[in-house]
Design a protein around this motif. Structure first.
Motif, PDB file in Angstrom:
ATOM      1  N   THR A  69       0.857  -1.182   0.000  1.00 28.75           N
ATOM      2  CA  THR A  69       0.000   0.000   0.000  1.00 28.75           C
ATOM      3  C   THR A  69       0.894   1.232   0.000  1.00 28.75           C
ATOM      4  O   THR A  69       2.092   1.139   0.294  1.00 28.75           O
ATOM      5  CB  THR A  69      -0.937  -0.011   1.223  1.00 28.75           C
ATOM      6  OG1 THR A  69      -0.154  -0.202   2.412  1.00 28.75           O
ATOM      7  CG2 THR A  69      -1.955  -1.146   1.105  1.00 28.75           C
ATOM      8  N   ILE A  70       0.329   2.367  -0.311  1.00 27.58           N
ATOM      9  CA  ILE A  70       1.150   3.514  -0.715  1.00 27.58           C
ATOM     10  C   ILE A  70       2.262   3.849   0.279  1.00 27.58           C
ATOM     11  O   ILE A  70       3.407   4.022  -0.112  1.00 27.58           O
ATOM     12  CB  ILE A  70       0.283   4.745  -1.070  1.00 27.58           C
ATOM     13  CG1 ILE A  70       1.160   5.882  -1.634  1.00 27.58           C
ATOM     14  CG2 ILE A  70      -0.549   5.228   0.100  1.00 27.58           C
ATOM     15  CD1 ILE A  70       0.387   6.934  -2.401  1.00 27.58           C
ATOM     16  N   ASP A  71       1.923   3.926   1.578  1.00 20.06           N
ATOM     17  CA  ASP A  71       2.962   4.240   2.561  1.00 20.06           C
ATOM     18  C   ASP A  71       3.513   2.990   3.247  1.00 20.06           C
ATOM     19  O   ASP A  71       4.236   3.095   4.246  1.00 20.06           O
ATOM     20  CB  ASP A  71       2.408   5.196   3.623  1.00 20.06           C
ATOM     21  CG  ASP A  71       2.185   6.589   3.068  1.00 20.06           C
ATOM     22  OD1 ASP A  71       2.902   6.988   2.133  1.00 20.06           O
ATOM     23  OD2 ASP A  71       1.281   7.292   3.569  1.00 20.06           O
ATOM     24  N   ALA A  72       3.138   1.836   2.740  1.00 19.47           N
ATOM     25  CA  ALA A  72       3.612   0.553   3.283  1.00 19.47           C
ATOM     26  C   ALA A  72       3.232   0.382   4.749  1.00 19.47           C
ATOM     27  O   ALA A  72       3.964  -0.236   5.518  1.00 19.47           O
ATOM     28  CB  ALA A  72       5.127   0.396   3.072  1.00 19.47           C
ATOM     29  N   VAL A  96      -5.599   4.487   3.760  1.00 23.27           N
ATOM     30  CA  VAL A  96      -4.235   4.993   3.637  1.00 23.27           C
ATOM     31  C   VAL A  96      -4.245   6.516   3.759  1.00 23.27           C
ATOM     32  O   VAL A  96      -5.202   7.184   3.355  1.00 23.27           O
ATOM     33  CB  VAL A  96      -3.580   4.588   2.292  1.00 23.27           C
ATOM     34  CG1 VAL A  96      -3.408   3.075   2.203  1.00 23.27           C
ATOM     35  CG2 VAL A  96      -4.370   5.111   1.094  1.00 23.27           C
ATOM     36  N   GLN A  97      -3.189   7.038   4.327  1.00 20.99           N
ATOM     37  CA  GLN A  97      -3.018   8.492   4.477  1.00 20.99           C
ATOM     38  C   GLN A  97      -4.265   9.140   5.066  1.00 20.99           C
ATOM     39  O   GLN A  97      -4.689  10.223   4.649  1.00 20.99           O
ATOM     40  CB  GLN A  97      -2.628   9.119   3.127  1.00 20.99           C
ATOM     41  CG  GLN A  97      -1.302   8.553   2.640  1.00 20.99           C
ATOM     42  CD  GLN A  97      -0.819   9.178   1.348  1.00 20.99           C
ATOM     43  OE1 GLN A  97      -1.609   9.684   0.559  1.00 20.99           O
ATOM     44  NE2 GLN A  97       0.490   9.145   1.140  1.00 20.99           N
ATOM     45  N   ASN A 139      -5.610   1.274  -0.782  1.00 22.00           N
ATOM     46  CA  ASN A 139      -4.263   0.973  -1.253  1.00 22.00           C
ATOM     47  C   ASN A 139      -3.468   2.229  -1.605  1.00 22.00           C
ATOM     48  O   ASN A 139      -2.419   2.481  -1.024  1.00 22.00           O
ATOM     49  CB  ASN A 139      -4.298   0.008  -2.448  1.00 22.00           C
ATOM     50  CG  ASN A 139      -2.909  -0.474  -2.812  1.00 22.00           C
ATOM     51  OD1 ASN A 139      -2.084   0.280  -3.296  1.00 22.00           O
ATOM     52  ND2 ASN A 139      -2.626  -1.736  -2.516  1.00 22.00           N
ATOM     53  N   GLY A 140      -3.947   2.986  -2.570  1.00 22.01           N
ATOM     54  CA  GLY A 140      -3.304   4.264  -2.870  1.00 22.01           C
ATOM     55  C   GLY A 140      -2.208   4.215  -3.907  1.00 22.01           C
ATOM     56  O   GLY A 140      -1.757   5.267  -4.374  1.00 22.01           O
ATOM     57  N   LEU A 141      -1.739   3.021  -4.266  1.00 23.46           N
ATOM     58  CA  LEU A 141      -0.731   2.953  -5.327  1.00 23.46           C
ATOM     59  C   LEU A 141      -1.414   3.209  -6.670  1.00 23.46           C
ATOM     60  O   LEU A 141      -2.599   2.932  -6.839  1.00 23.46           O
ATOM     61  CB  LEU A 141      -0.027   1.590  -5.314  1.00 23.46           C
ATOM     62  CG  LEU A 141       0.955   1.386  -4.149  1.00 23.46           C
ATOM     63  CD1 LEU A 141       1.449  -0.054  -4.102  1.00 23.46           C
ATOM     64  CD2 LEU A 141       2.144   2.335  -4.273  1.00 23.46           C
ATOM     65  N   PRO A 142      -0.650   3.737  -7.657  1.00 22.05           N
ATOM     66  CA  PRO A 142      -1.315   4.175  -8.890  1.00 22.05           C
ATOM     67  C   PRO A 142      -1.858   3.042  -9.752  1.00 22.05           C
ATOM     68  O   PRO A 142      -2.870   3.213 -10.423  1.00 22.05           O
ATOM     69  CB  PRO A 142      -0.217   4.943  -9.633  1.00 22.05           C
ATOM     70  CG  PRO A 142       1.071   4.497  -9.021  1.00 22.05           C
ATOM     71  CD  PRO A 142       0.764   4.123  -7.612  1.00 22.05           C
ATOM     72  N   ASP A 143      -1.195   1.887  -9.758  1.00 20.51           N
ATOM     73  CA  ASP A 143      -1.632   0.828 -10.671  1.00 20.51           C
ATOM     74  C   ASP A 143      -1.038  -0.515 -10.247  1.00 20.51           C
ATOM     75  O   ASP A 143      -0.254  -0.604  -9.308  1.00 20.51           O
ATOM     76  CB  ASP A 143      -1.248   1.172 -12.116  1.00 20.51           C
ATOM     77  CG  ASP A 143       0.238   1.515 -12.236  1.00 20.51           C
ATOM     78  OD1 ASP A 143       1.033   0.989 -11.437  1.00 20.51           O
ATOM     79  OD2 ASP A 143       0.588   2.327 -13.112  1.00 20.51           O
ATOM     80  N   GLU A 144      -1.421  -1.539 -10.999  1.00 18.18           N
ATOM     81  CA  GLU A 144      -0.950  -2.903 -10.716  1.00 18.18           C
ATOM     82  C   GLU A 144       0.567  -2.987 -10.753  1.00 18.18           C
ATOM     83  O   GLU A 144       1.173  -3.703  -9.961  1.00 18.18           O
ATOM     84  CB  GLU A 144      -1.498  -3.872 -11.773  1.00 18.18           C
ATOM     85  CG  GLU A 144      -2.968  -4.150 -11.614  1.00 18.18           C
ATOM     86  CD  GLU A 144      -3.423  -5.296 -12.517  1.00 18.18           C
ATOM     87  OE1 GLU A 144      -2.576  -5.875 -13.220  1.00 18.18           O
ATOM     88  OE2 GLU A 144      -4.630  -5.592 -12.493  1.00 18.18           O
TER      89      GLU A 144
ATOM     90  N   VAL B  96      -0.319   8.413  15.082  1.00 19.90           N
ATOM     91  CA  VAL B  96      -1.745   8.715  14.953  1.00 19.90           C
ATOM     92  C   VAL B  96      -1.929   9.881  13.988  1.00 19.90           C
ATOM     93  O   VAL B  96      -1.096  10.787  13.907  1.00 19.90           O
ATOM     94  CB  VAL B  96      -2.378   9.050  16.325  1.00 19.90           C
ATOM     95  CG1 VAL B  96      -2.328   7.835  17.258  1.00 19.90           C
ATOM     96  CG2 VAL B  96      -1.724  10.251  16.971  1.00 19.90           C
ATOM     97  N   GLN B  97      -3.031   9.847  13.266  1.00 20.98           N
ATOM     98  CA  GLN B  97      -3.389  10.910  12.328  1.00 20.98           C
ATOM     99  C   GLN B  97      -2.220  11.278  11.423  1.00 20.98           C
ATOM    100  O   GLN B  97      -1.987  12.452  11.130  1.00 20.98           O
ATOM    101  CB  GLN B  97      -3.916  12.138  13.097  1.00 20.98           C
ATOM    102  CG  GLN B  97      -5.172  11.783  13.893  1.00 20.98           C
ATOM    103  CD  GLN B  97      -5.783  12.950  14.625  1.00 20.98           C
ATOM    104  OE1 GLN B  97      -5.100  13.918  14.942  1.00 20.98           O
ATOM    105  NE2 GLN B  97      -7.078  12.868  14.898  1.00 20.98           N
TER     106      GLN B  97
END
Lengths: 347, 347
Positions: A69-72, A96-97, A139-144, B96-97
């Protein structure tokens, strides 16, 4: 006679047989229960999606791995935590985020037995998994490609994918990730005291829980909460007799399945949730607007069935619902140690 | 002779005895290793903080419970995940946040054997726990009262606190939360193949790992990475011979313990981390600036010891470090089912 007609008929039959119902004897109650409910299978396998041990194990690893996921830092297990019976305990999930999810995270336990998502906009657990991998919220990632790139940074995964999908020339695909996660989720079933009861052990339920079962049947809850999952098999308008948000205090009005189909018949329509483990999966409803189970039971009786449930009836129904709590599956309560690997450079 | 002087003397002795060192025989190497390292105890108990089963179990529950943090979505296990060997796999933790933590989350495994936090600004695992409960980054609630208010919304906790602290008139306190979390963490030790080796089973390490152990000793790594935790017992300047950030590519320069003590001798000083499970706990250093273990080993040799480590030496040292990976403790890999209860109303 269709299943629904049959259920409706049996509700009428119960009322007709006992307009001021005396306590049903145990044999009769068990016999009724067996007509309405079914015990859990050992898993929810699919002929074309075999639950091989390597595939389930890969799915289990991916389920607990936050590195795709975007920030792992978010995994399937973030919103479906073992410690909270496969939920996050929140009214609405936080993605995410800090991105807000519009609805409550249902438990992952027994989820393969249900319509998926509150609005039924996922076809299967596999479809849910692949869409979650592509979602900007979960997830937040741009693509597969970005997801597979993360996988490639963790050398230990290659042999696990190969073992899970031995016939595939290229086994590390997002499709196979989703198939493996789905295979894993299909194993997450939680036999409960109520299943022991359905198997014939009347004393697996306390007398109070049995009184609750009787009340659950006679009140009409079984019109929707029936079958193996005790729900999950149909869509229903939330708020048949009264706008749901007036009863729940919901801060926003969710139009439910209407937003998926644009069909006015689907306005405020949601899937009927499974009641398995319901005592462990607060808060309740599609928006987590109700924190306590007795309140959720009272609201359901009122807005769906027009019944003002007396406190004594609520109490015994809650005791019955508590008997639907199963043990955490061993492969859910026990976490896999993941292949080592850092996937994101420091900022 | 103090421990440090002894270690320094033994390094000199190794070099002196073998200026162009031949492969030490197995008995000699084991004997040296036993002088430098100690096997793990079964737990890290304290006389005044008894590790009773109810106290450890309460701590385990609290460790995995996200409901005492501001949005009820972050627990100790968020930054110390079982699946990632007690780390979050990130360069720097996300609190958090989405609040950024300034340093890398070290593994919780064996942490009670080490100086706590990279700058040593925590006295014990209990002190870490109570400060984490009060931190705006890891908790976010305004005060102890707010934390206890969350606890009070989960009825199932009262008997668990009572069992854990039977002599306390009021057992549900933040102090007792920290004591219980600390008691739990003191049980999280991970015996490894290297402990079996220290116990006399020479073949518990592969010949490559034994060559790595020999190189680890002869290169001088043991000046800091010694004892039970193989580190964790002292502070050292990071970058003795060269500014650390030039070697690591760190994006920011962390002054380390200097910011705690304002003593110039503490500039760029950090605690020496334990090397137990190091192969499973990437990325490396206080800022997670280095993603791969061989790179971390090479950088350490260069900036701390002035040694340009040949690739062959790096390889065998990494093989030795891999022998420090232990099994996940059963009470860490297996998650407790928490008492039910929703703690935050829907927004």
């Amino acid at each position: 006679m269709s299943r629904l007609h049959w259920i409706a008929a049996s509700i009428v039959a119960v009322f007709a047989a006992a307009p001021a119902p005396a306590r049903a004897d145990d044999a009769t109650l068990l016999s009724q229960a067996r007509e309405i409910f079914k015990p859990l299978p050992k898993d929810v396998g699919m002929p074309d999606l075999p639950l091989t041990a390597p595939r389930v194990e890969l799915g289990r690893m991916l389920f607990f791995d936050p590195r795709f996921t975007i920030d792992a830092n978010i995994s399937c297990a973030t919103c479906h935590q073992p410690a909270l019976y496969g939920t996050d305990g929140l009214a609405k999930a936080i993605g995410v985020q800090q991105r807000p999810h519009p609805r409550n995270s249902p438990t992952i336990l027994n989820s393969a037995l249900s319509i998926i998502h509150w609005r039924g906009d996922r076809e299967s657990v596999e479809d849910q998994a692949i869409k979650a991998l592509a979602s900007p919220i979960t997830n937040g990632l741009p693509d597969e490609k970005a997801v597979l790139d993360r996988l490639a940074r963790i050398p230990g995964y290659a042999p696990v994918f190969k073992a899970a999908f031995p016939d595939d020339a290229a086994s590390m695909t997002v499709q196979n990730m989703a198939k493996a996660i789905g295979a894993y989720e299909r194993t997450l079933v939680t036999p409960s005291p109520f299943d022991a009861y359905l198997a014939g052990n009347v004393n697996a339920l306390s007398p109070t829980a049995r009184a609750g079962l009787e009340k659950f049947i006679s009140t009409g809850c079984i019109a929707c909460h029936e079958g193996t999952a005790m729900g999950g098999s149909m869509f229903r308008k939330f708020g048949v007799l009264e706008d749901y948000w007036k009863a729940t205090g919901s801060q926003t009005i969710d139009k439910g399945r209407f937003d998926v189909t644009n069909n006015l018949d689907d306005l405020y329509v949601f899937r009927v949730p499974s009641l398995r483990n319901v005592a462990m999966t607060a808060p309740y409803f599609h928006d987590g607007s109700v924190m306590a189970l007795p309140d959720a039971v009272r609201i359901m009786a009122r807005v769906q069935l027009g019944v003002m449930l007396p406190d004594a009836d609520t109490r015994v129904i809650v005791a019955f619902l508590e008997s639907l709590t199963g043990e955490l599956p061993p492969n859910f309560g026990t976490i896999p140690a993941l292949p080592a690997g850092s996937v994101l450079p420091a900022k």
